[in-house]
Design a protein around this motif. Structure first.
Motif, PDB file in Angstrom:
ATOM      1  N   ARG A 237       0.874  -1.163   0.000  1.00 43.60           N
ATOM      2  CA  ARG A 237       0.000   0.000   0.000  1.00 43.60           C
ATOM      3  C   ARG A 237       0.914   1.217   0.000  1.00 43.60           C
ATOM      4  NH1 ARG A 237      -1.887  -1.614   4.803  1.00 43.60           N
ATOM      5  NH2 ARG A 237      -2.039   0.543   5.508  1.00 43.60           N
TER       6      ARG A 237
ATOM      7  N   ARG B 293      -2.151  10.670   4.867  1.00 39.35           N
ATOM      8  CA  ARG B 293      -2.025   9.209   4.840  1.00 39.35           C
ATOM      9  C   ARG B 293      -3.327   8.493   4.522  1.00 39.35           C
ATOM     10  NH1 ARG B 293       2.242   7.366   9.467  1.00 39.35           N
ATOM     11  NH2 ARG B 293       3.872   8.855   8.946  1.00 39.35           N
TER      12      ARG B 293
ATOM     13  N   GLU C 268      -4.432   6.740  -0.118  1.00 40.65           N
ATOM     14  CA  GLU C 268      -3.543   5.616  -0.385  1.00 40.65           C
ATOM     15  C   GLU C 268      -4.096   4.745  -1.501  1.00 40.65           C
ATOM     16  OE1 GLU C 268      -3.137   3.304   3.228  1.00 40.65           O
ATOM     17  OE2 GLU C 268      -4.825   2.062   2.662  1.00 40.65           O
TER      18      GLU C 268
ATOM     19  N   HIS D 241       3.625   0.636   2.855  1.00 43.59           N
ATOM     20  CA  HIS D 241       3.195  -0.385   3.803  1.00 43.59           C
ATOM     21  C   HIS D 241       3.388  -1.744   3.148  1.00 43.59           C
ATOM     22  CE1 HIS D 241       0.947   2.455   6.450  1.00 43.59           C
ATOM     23  NE2 HIS D 241       0.876   3.141   5.334  1.00 43.59           N
TER      24      HIS D 241
ATOM     25  N   THR E 258       4.385  -3.754   8.122  1.00 44.56           N
ATOM     26  CA  THR E 258       5.233  -2.664   8.596  1.00 44.56           C
ATOM     27  C   THR E 258       5.200  -1.525   7.588  1.00 44.56           C
ATOM     28  OG1 THR E 258       7.422  -2.132   9.507  1.00 44.56           O
ATOM     29  CG2 THR E 258       7.348  -3.631   7.608  1.00 44.56           C
ATOM     30  N   PHE E 259       5.782  -0.373   7.944  1.00 42.42           N
ATOM     31  CA  PHE E 259       5.753   0.757   7.014  1.00 42.42           C
ATOM     32  C   PHE E 259       7.010   1.595   7.159  1.00 42.42           C
ATOM     33  CE2 PHE E 259       4.095   2.560  10.868  1.00 42.42           C
ATOM     34  CZ  PHE E 259       4.530   3.876  10.867  1.00 42.42           C
ATOM     35  N   THR E 260       7.268   2.406   6.129  1.00 44.68           N
ATOM     36  CA  THR E 260       8.387   3.345   6.128  1.00 44.68           C
ATOM     37  C   THR E 260       8.071   4.484   5.173  1.00 44.68           C
ATOM     38  OG1 THR E 260      10.804   3.528   6.005  1.00 44.68           O
ATOM     39  CG2 THR E 260       9.728   2.277   4.252  1.00 44.68           C
TER      40      THR E 260
ATOM     41  N   LEU F  43      11.908  -0.709   5.915  1.00 43.63           N
ATOM     42  CA  LEU F  43      10.883  -1.591   6.468  1.00 43.63           C
ATOM     43  C   LEU F  43      11.462  -2.596   7.457  1.00 43.63           C
ATOM     44  CD1 LEU F  43       9.050  -2.356   3.104  1.00 43.63           C
ATOM     45  CD2 LEU F  43       8.085  -1.042   5.019  1.00 43.63           C
TER      46      LEU F  43
END
Length: 127
Positions: A14, A21, A24, A78, A82-84, A107
């Motif tokens: 994603r 945010r 998306e 995403h 997890t996300f960054t 990530l």
């Protein structure tokens, strides 16, 4: 249909606008490519969620040696729970959608080649 070399695999992601945010999109298949420094997402999808072109005319050398230019922006990615935040390349229609090494590092994920999946890299070093 494109076929990939044995040992490669894709993953879902994603991608969200860093300023909002809630804006998306889902990318069902991105080729996991540790040989690519950057993550590549279709330009029209990035535009759809409001990601802006921050760095124009970045130069890239393709696997076949061809030199190209593409703009780059910033997005939240995403993947695998997890996300960054990372730079993303505005990919053109003929470009592959890639999950690159910088994003994987952000990530904290690594490639499990035997199982063809992404796994947690483990604790981050302090120094």
């Amino acid at each position: 249909m494109v076929s990939f070399v044995v040992g490669t695999f894709s993953t879902a992601a994603r991608v969200a606008d860093i300023a909002d945010r809630d804006r998306e999109i889902s990318v069902p298949q991105m080729l996991v490519d540790t040989g690519s420094e950057y993550t590549w997402v279709t330009a029209s999808l990035l535009e759809q969620i409001g990601v802006e072109r921050e760095k124009k005319d970045r130069h890239f050398v393709m696997a076949n040696g061809e030199e190209i230019t593409r703009p780059v922006g910033f997005a939240v990615l995403h993947v695998a729970g997890t996300f960054t935040v990372d730079e993303v390349v505005f990919a053109e229609p003929a470009d592959f959608l890639l999950l690159g090494a910088r994003t994987l590092e952000g990530l904290n994920l690594v490639v499990d080649a035997a199982q063809k999946k992404l796994v947690a890299a483990g604790p981050l070093p302090v120094a």
